[in-house]
Design a protein around this motif. Structure first.
Motif, PDB file in Angstrom:
ATOM      1  N   LYS A 390       0.823  -1.213   0.000  1.00 21.51           N
ATOM      2  CA  LYS A 390       0.000   0.000   0.000  1.00 21.51           C
ATOM      3  C   LYS A 390       0.863   1.273   0.000  1.00 21.51           C
ATOM      4  N   ASN A 391       2.013   1.212   0.680  1.00 22.46           N
ATOM      5  CA  ASN A 391       2.844   2.419   0.830  1.00 22.46           C
ATOM      6  C   ASN A 391       3.778   2.681  -0.346  1.00 22.46           C
ATOM      7  N   LYS A 392       3.803   1.769  -1.315  1.00 27.29           N
ATOM      8  CA  LYS A 392       4.788   1.909  -2.399  1.00 27.29           C
ATOM      9  C   LYS A 392       4.614   3.193  -3.202  1.00 27.29           C
ATOM     10  N   THR A 393       3.373   3.598  -3.432  1.00 27.88           N
ATOM     11  CA  THR A 393       3.151   4.809  -4.219  1.00 27.88           C
ATOM     12  C   THR A 393       3.715   6.031  -3.510  1.00 27.88           C
ATOM     13  N   ILE A 394       3.429   6.150  -2.218  1.00 25.37           N
ATOM     14  CA  ILE A 394       3.950   7.287  -1.451  1.00 25.37           C
ATOM     15  C   ILE A 394       5.476   7.239  -1.401  1.00 25.37           C
ATOM     16  N   GLN A 395       6.025   6.044  -1.192  1.00 25.49           N
ATOM     17  CA  GLN A 395       7.484   5.915  -1.123  1.00 25.49           C
ATOM     18  C   GLN A 395       8.141   6.303  -2.440  1.00 25.49           C
ATOM     19  N   THR A 396       7.491   5.978  -3.542  1.00 21.20           N
ATOM     20  CA  THR A 396       8.046   6.332  -4.858  1.00 21.20           C
ATOM     21  C   THR A 396       8.152   7.844  -5.010  1.00 21.20           C
TER      22      THR A 396
END
Length: 437
Positions: A390-396
């Motif tokens: 779920k957090n991958k987009t924000i981390q990107t």
């Protein structure tokens, strides 16, 4: 016929030249990028297009760019900083203050020394209980967990701290972490206390006057102690470090004057301190260099990285800076962050020891989220992997911000305006870019 009055007097001409000088200097000077330390400056000119022009973004960014690349910016900053340093004994470095005898400190490390940033017994107790679960889980895979508490300058050099900060100490994060490590059986090495034991008789300073971290000499002693401790903990042999010659000089080398560089003065003060620089040698025995140590740490571990410790003694173990940046990058030429890796594979299969090393000023965020993440991964894998995805987009987007000076500068300004950590400001901007806020 009346004589014409003279319009261009000498004073007017001088005033005109003075007012025009910055523009003329900018025209003559080819490279207007200031040579200043610790200031985020973007080299990329803002892109002018219809959308940016009509929204006003281009004008704002161009104004910011011109302000950064003003031809007299460097000398103006240095003269301004010199004035505050000489006239008011102030340094213009965000978060740093000057103490007695010209010792410079991160103010947060002074707060840590007196327990002003204490996060509470229950919170630390819970974290160390989770650390024990992680330690036991890793041990089942033959991997040892080691927590290392590094000293901070505020506590070690407490005699030079200004009196206005001093008050009776009730508790500190360091004292509580050590207490909870002992109570819960968590492997740990207390360099904070070790340095205080060395302090009365140390031959050379363990902290420099104008540096933020332990001195190079202190780093060498710390690394030697860490290696010996890991050898016992993991029942292994590792390459020794030693030195046959030590240079003693009165001008700081390496990172021993890192704050002084960031002070951006016009003229640096005399350092008035004899600092030691052992010529470090490593035992060349490949059979001993097989214990791969992953180090998760704050900036204190950069010094040993520059020495070559991960390569020469830790079998090429990586350094995860603040549990974020991977050093060295596993993909040459690309910046890789920890969230892009498979945590389970990294800590179980690729390393023999996982070491968390944080100085007392950063104990409030000890390990960043490593302990919480690893604990969740071992006790509730379904929720952990769902959260990671779920957090991958924000981390990107957060990675994009960290790697682009223009975006990073905006996040830095937001951090200052809102009085929040830079990582929090980056996360807010990343969420906005992801359309979540």
């Amino acid at each position: 016929m009346a004589a014409k009055s003279k319009i261009y007097t000498k004073e007017i001409i001088i005033a005109f030249i003075a007012l025009s000088f910055p523009m003329l200097y900018a025209f003559v000077k080819k490279d207007n990028k200031p040579n200043l330390t610790g200031i985020v400056i973007s080299d990329k000119k803002p892109e002018m297009n219809k959308e940016n022009w009509l929204s006003g973004v281009y004008q704002t960014e161009m104004d910011d760019y011109n302000n950064d690349h003003w031809s007299l910016k460097e000398i103006s900053v240095r003269l301004n900083n010199q004035f505050y340093y000489k006239a008011f004994n102030q340094i213009r470095v965000n978060g740093f203050v000057i103490g007695k005898d010209d010792y410079v400190y991160s103010e947060s490390y002074i707060f840590s020394a007196f327990g002003d940033d204490f996060i509470g017994e229950e919170r630390i107790k819970t974290q160390m209980q989770k650390a024990k679960v992680v330690q036991d889980s890793l041990k089942r895979h033959g991997v040892d967990l080691l927590l290392v508490f590094a000293p901070g300058k505020g506590e070690y050099c407490i005699e030079q701290v200004e009196d206005k900060y001093k008050h009776p100490i009730k508790n500190t994060n360091h004292a509580e972490f050590v207490k909870q490590c002992k109570s819960n059986g968590v492997n740990h090495l207390d360099l904070y206390t070790y340095f205080n034991l060395l302090k009365p008789n140390t031959k050379y300073p363990l902290f420099p006057k104008f540096g933020h971290h332990w001195s190079y000499y202190g780093e060498v002693l710390a690394v030697d102690t860490i290696i010996r401790h890991i050898e016992v903990l993991h029942n292994t042999q590792m390459p020794e470090i030693f030195w046959e010659k030590t240079d003693v000089v009165d001008t700081a080398r390496s990172r021993d004057a890192d704050v002084l560089k960031s002070m951006n003065l016009y003229t640096n003060p005399d350092q008035n301190m004899q600092l030691a620089y052992p010529e470090l040698l490593f035992e060349n025995d490949s059979l001993k260099n097989r214990t791969r140590v992953l180090t998760i740490s704050d900036s204190y571990w950069y010094g040993p990285v520059y020495m070559g410790v991960p390569t020469q003694c830790f079998a090429g173990g990586q350094f995860w800076y603040y549990f974020n940046k991977v050093i060295p990058s596993p993909i040459p030429g690309e910046k890789v962050e920890v969230w892009e890796l498979n945590l389970k594979e990294e800590i179980e299969k690729k390393n023999n020891v996982v070491m968390l090393l944080y100085s007392d000023g950063n104990l409030g965020a000890f390990g960043n989220t490593f302990i919480q993440d690893a604990y969740e991964m071992y006790t509730s894998p379904a929720t952990y992997w769902a959260r990671v995805e779920k957090n991958k987009t924000i981390q990107t987007y957060a990675k994009q911000i960290r790697n682009q000076p223009g975006l990073l500068k905006k996040a830095t300004q937001k951090s200052s305006e809102l009085q929040i950590p830079l990582d929090s400001a980056i996360k807010l901007d990343a969420m906005k870019m992801a359309g979540m806020k």
